[in-house]
Design a protein around this motif. Structure first.
Motif, short mmCIF file in Angstrom:
data_model
loop_
_atom_site.label_atom_id
_atom_site.label_comp_id
_atom_site.label_asym_id
_atom_site.label_seq_id
_atom_site.Cartn_x
_atom_site.Cartn_y
_atom_site.Cartn_z
N GLU A 54 0.86 -1.18 0.00
CA GLU A 54 0.00 0.00 0.00
C GLU A 54 0.90 1.24 0.00
N ILE A 55 0.49 2.22 -0.76
CA ILE A 55 1.11 3.54 -0.67
C ILE A 55 0.04 4.49 -0.16
N ILE A 56 0.34 5.10 0.98
CA ILE A 56 -0.57 6.07 1.57
C ILE A 56 -0.01 7.45 1.23
N ILE A 57 -0.84 8.27 0.61
CA ILE A 57 -0.41 9.61 0.19
C ILE A 57 -1.13 10.62 1.07
N THR A 58 -0.34 11.52 1.67
CA THR A 58 -0.93 12.53 2.55
C THR A 58 -0.03 13.77 2.59
N GLY A 59 -0.46 14.77 3.31
CA GLY A 59 0.34 16.00 3.44
C GLY A 59 0.61 16.65 2.09
N ARG A 60 1.78 17.20 1.95
CA ARG A 60 2.17 17.90 0.71
C ARG A 60 2.15 16.95 -0.49
N SER A 61 2.46 15.69 -0.26
CA SER A 61 2.50 14.70 -1.34
C SER A 61 1.12 14.42 -1.94
N ALA A 62 0.07 14.80 -1.24
CA ALA A 62 -1.29 14.50 -1.69
C ALA A 62 -1.60 15.10 -3.06
N GLU A 63 -0.86 16.13 -3.45
CA GLU A 63 -1.08 16.72 -4.78
C GLU A 63 -0.92 15.68 -5.89
N LEU A 64 -0.12 14.63 -5.65
CA LEU A 64 0.06 13.57 -6.65
C LEU A 64 -1.24 12.85 -6.95
N ALA A 65 -2.15 12.83 -5.99
CA ALA A 65 -3.43 12.15 -6.18
C ALA A 65 -4.41 12.97 -7.02
N ARG A 66 -4.11 14.24 -7.18
CA ARG A 66 -5.00 15.11 -7.97
C ARG A 66 -4.75 14.85 -9.46
N ASP A 67 -5.82 14.55 -10.18
CA ASP A 67 -5.72 14.23 -11.60
C ASP A 67 -5.01 15.35 -12.36
#
Length: 124
Positions: A54-67
């Protein structure tokens, strides 16, 4: 050169090798994509070795989840995009999760590789 590894769930002496891997991307800055390539690559390799990843994305890195964001970022000037690395990882079996609160990103803004949004207690 011979490279050995211990398969998930195997024994080393009397200790069982873990069969799960969780990578948490929290403070990696999307403006520095070279920092984000290695954990995606390592997750892909672990999934190919039959680990549950699993890769959990949060904090500043969460921008990667934005299409659209990861599609514009390259690990190296001539290299793959971060989104291509995410797709490779996902195809290998890596499960991506977004940890809320994630900078106000709504579900309809997420890349399709995000399986679910989880709360902060998920990591505890």
């Amino acid at each position: 050169m011979r490279v050995a590894y211990n398969a998930p769930g195997s024994l080393i002496g009397s200790t069982r090798v873990a069969d799960k891997l969780m990578i948490v991307l929290v403070n990696a800055d999307p403006s520095e994509p070279a920092e984000l390539g290695p954990p995606l690559f390592q997750a892909t390799v672990a999934a190919a070795m039959e680990y549950e990843v699993e890769i959990i994305i949060t904090g500043r890195s969460a921008e990667l989840a934005r299409d659209g964001v990861a599609k514009q970022l390259r690990v190296a000037p001539d290299g793959q995009t971060l989104y291509a690395l995410m797709q490779d990882a996902h195809r290998a079996g890596v499960v991506f999760k977004l940890c809320a609160p994630a900078l106000g990103i709504t579900d309809d803004e997420l890349v399709p590789e995000i399986a679910e949004t989880v709360g902060g207690a998920y990591l505890i």
